[in-house]
Design an enzyme around this catalytic site. Structure first.
Site, PDB file in Angstrom:
ATOM      1  N   ARG A   1       0.875  -1.172  -0.039  1.00 31.84           N
ATOM      2  CA  ARG A   1       0.031   0.108  -0.192  1.00 31.84           C
ATOM      3  C   ARG A   1       0.809   1.097   0.020  1.00 31.84           C
ATOM      4  O   ARG A   1       0.622   2.272  -0.664  1.00 31.84           O
ATOM      5  CB  ARG A   1      -0.882   0.075   1.320  1.00 31.84           C
ATOM      6  CG  ARG A   1      -1.862   1.169   1.187  1.00 31.84           C
ATOM      7  CD  ARG A   1      -2.963   0.850   2.300  1.00 31.84           C
ATOM      8  NE  ARG A   1      -2.414   1.094   3.709  1.00 31.84           N
ATOM      9  CZ  ARG A   1      -3.334   0.998   4.752  1.00 31.84           C
ATOM     10  NH1 ARG A   1      -4.511   0.712   4.632  1.00 31.84           N
ATOM     11  NH2 ARG A   1      -2.721   1.111   5.907  1.00 31.84           N
TER      12      ARG A   1
ATOM     13  N   LYS B   1      -2.485   7.085   1.154  1.00 34.12           N
ATOM     14  CA  LYS B   1      -2.111   7.358   2.600  1.00 34.12           C
ATOM     15  C   LYS B   1      -1.186   8.461   2.571  1.00 34.12           C
ATOM     16  O   LYS B   1       0.116   8.108   2.779  1.00 34.12           O
ATOM     17  CB  LYS B   1      -1.775   6.150   3.187  1.00 34.12           C
ATOM     18  CG  LYS B   1      -2.213   6.084   4.703  1.00 34.12           C
ATOM     19  CD  LYS B   1      -2.293   4.857   5.470  1.00 34.12           C
ATOM     20  CE  LYS B   1      -2.027   4.741   6.795  1.00 34.12           C
ATOM     21  NZ  LYS B   1      -2.847   5.671   7.528  1.00 34.12           N
TER      22      LYS B   1
HETATM   23  N1  PXG Z   1      -8.968   5.033   7.521  1.00 35.41           N
HETATM   24  C1  PXG Z   1      -8.278   5.945   7.855  1.00 35.41           C
HETATM   25  C2  PXG Z   1      -8.711   7.386   7.180  1.00 35.41           C
HETATM   26  C3  PXG Z   1      -7.023   5.611   8.375  1.00 35.41           C
HETATM   27  O1  PXG Z   1      -6.230   6.508   8.591  1.00 35.41           O
HETATM   28  C4  PXG Z   1      -7.672   3.394   8.491  1.00 35.41           C
HETATM   29  C5  PXG Z   1      -8.971   3.592   7.921  1.00 35.41           C
HETATM   30  C6  PXG Z   1      -7.289   1.869   8.945  1.00 35.41           C
HETATM   31  O2  PXG Z   1      -6.471   1.273   8.089  1.00 35.41           O
HETATM   32  P1  PXG Z   1      -5.582   0.007   8.471  1.00 35.41           P
HETATM   33  O3  PXG Z   1      -4.758  -0.173   7.345  1.00 35.41           O
HETATM   34  O4  PXG Z   1      -4.862   0.734   9.626  1.00 35.41           O
HETATM   35  O5  PXG Z   1      -6.602  -1.043   8.916  1.00 35.41           O
HETATM   36  C7  PXG Z   1      -6.602   4.364   8.786  1.00 35.41           C
HETATM   37  C8  PXG Z   1      -5.564   3.972   9.036  1.00 35.41           C
HETATM   38  C9  PXG Z   1      -3.775   6.656  14.713  1.00 35.41           C
HETATM   39  C10 PXG Z   1      -3.551   6.312  13.220  1.00 35.41           C
HETATM   40  O6  PXG Z   1      -2.721   7.215  15.426  1.00 35.41           O
HETATM   41  C11 PXG Z   1      -4.467   5.777  12.592  1.00 35.41           C
HETATM   42  C12 PXG Z   1      -4.219   5.483  11.365  1.00 35.41           C
HETATM   43  C13 PXG Z   1      -3.058   5.702  10.592  1.00 35.41           C
HETATM   44  C14 PXG Z   1      -2.137   6.418  11.451  1.00 35.41           C
HETATM   45  C15 PXG Z   1      -2.426   6.679  12.699  1.00 35.41           C
HETATM   46  O7  PXG Z   1      -4.774   6.353  15.265  1.00 35.41           O
HETATM   47  N2  PXG Z   1      -5.142   4.862  10.521  1.00 35.41           N
END
Ligand code: PXG
Length: 291
Positions: free
Chosen positions: A50, A149
């Site tokens: 990703r 991302k």
């Molecule tokens: N949606 C968004 C907008 C995200 O940023 C997710 C969904 C979940 O994706 P994954 O691949 O992690 O299952 C994310 C990812 C935090 C933090 O500190 C959270 C994310 C990234 C960086 C920091 O809460 N979330």
């Protein structure tokens, strides 16, 4: 703590990059948040894939192959001697001048930080979260696709501010039509009549790796899944709601916008998925070789 920057390790206090780095000046870069469970980096290959996809879309050429990037992540976990950790991989456009032109940045900056994981309180999983929808809508995919991302997380930060100011920890972001997109750092699922519903990716949501894992688990457990446009009303009348993300894993939601969801307690399917997810995390990943 030792931080990886462009192939070298630095103590935390000396881990610094230029103020002319376009990651800082313009949010021009990409990142990943990854977990290490008991010495196994969960879904590392998927996270690196990703990261490269996000970079490709930004015409940002990562100066390491995927294999070398995986090695660098494993090495950074190893030198920090952590078994359970949160890993942040960042690739910025690199140092340039004060203009936007990314082509003037010749050397992308690669950063890997490995830190202790700040776990969410256990009662959040037992009691469930109360969350709200907020006024800031999710970025339009046609403007800045949430599937990238990128370091430009202001859209999510504005929504997070609105949630916190209203006394909540997480916000549901709608799209420009008022349909449910995702939360500020998590994807969202509804359960109705023992079937799962989640917004499709084309609506402007991140393709979450935890979300993909839940889809795999649901298929193994014989739970039907629908990727479907969802309204707030459908959420309010669902039997269960839960969020998925690397940091949060799977979190039950028991109230949205003042509406009690289902019984007001974490639901049966959510709890089952949490149980299965916890079994999976040390099985699906790449092992760190600590010597
Ligand atoms: N949606 C968004 C907008 C995200 O940023 C997710 C969904 C979940 O994706 P994954 O691949 O992690 O299952 C994310 C990812 C935090 C933090 O500190 C959270 C994310 C990234 C960086 C920091 O809460 N979330």
């Amino acid at each position: 703590m030792r931080v990886y920057i462009n192939g070298r390790f630095f103590p935390k206090e000396e881990a610094k990059i230029s103020v002319f780095d376009h990651g800082l000046l313009y949010g021009d870069g990409v990142f990943e948040g990854i977990r290490c469970y008991k010495g196994v980096v969960f879904k590392l290959r998927e996270h690196i894939d990703r990261l490269f996809e996000s970079a490709h879309s930004l015409v940002l050429s990562i100066p390491l192959s995927k294999e070398k990037m995986i090695e660098a992540v494993l090495e950074t976990v190893k030198v920090n001697r952590l078994k359970d950790a949160y890993i942040r991989v960042v690739v910025t456009r690199g140092e340039g001048d004060l203009g936007l032109d990314p082509y003037k940045c010749k050397h992308p900056t690669v950063i890997i930080i490995v830190d202790k994981i700040a776990l969410y309180p256990p009662q959040m999983y037992k009691q469930g979260l109360e969350i709200i929808t907020v006024p800031t809508i999710r970025n339009l995919p046609e403007a800045l696709n949430p599937q990238i991302k990128s370091l430009n997380y202001l859209n999510n930060i504005l929504a997070k501010i609105e949630a916190i100011n209203a006394g909540y920890q997480e916000a549901i972001m709608l799209d420009s039509m008022g349909y449910i997109a995702e939360c500020t750092g998590d994807n969202i699922f509804l359960v109705k009549k023992k079937e799962l519903y989640t917004p499709p990716q084309c609506m402007g949501t991140l393709r979450g790796i935890t979300r993909d894992t839940v889809l795999e688990l649901a298929s193994q457990l014989g739970i039907p899944v629908h990727e479907h446009v969802l309204t707030r009303h459908e959420m309010y009348i669902s039997d269960e709601v839960f969020l998925t993300g690397t940091a949060a894993e799977i979190v039950p939601v028991v109230k949205v916008d003042g509406r009690v969801i289902g019984t007001g307690k974490p639901g049966e399917i959510t709890l089952r998925l949490i149980e299965e997810f916890r079994k999976l995390v040390t099985r699906e990943g790449i092992k760190v070789d600590y010597d």
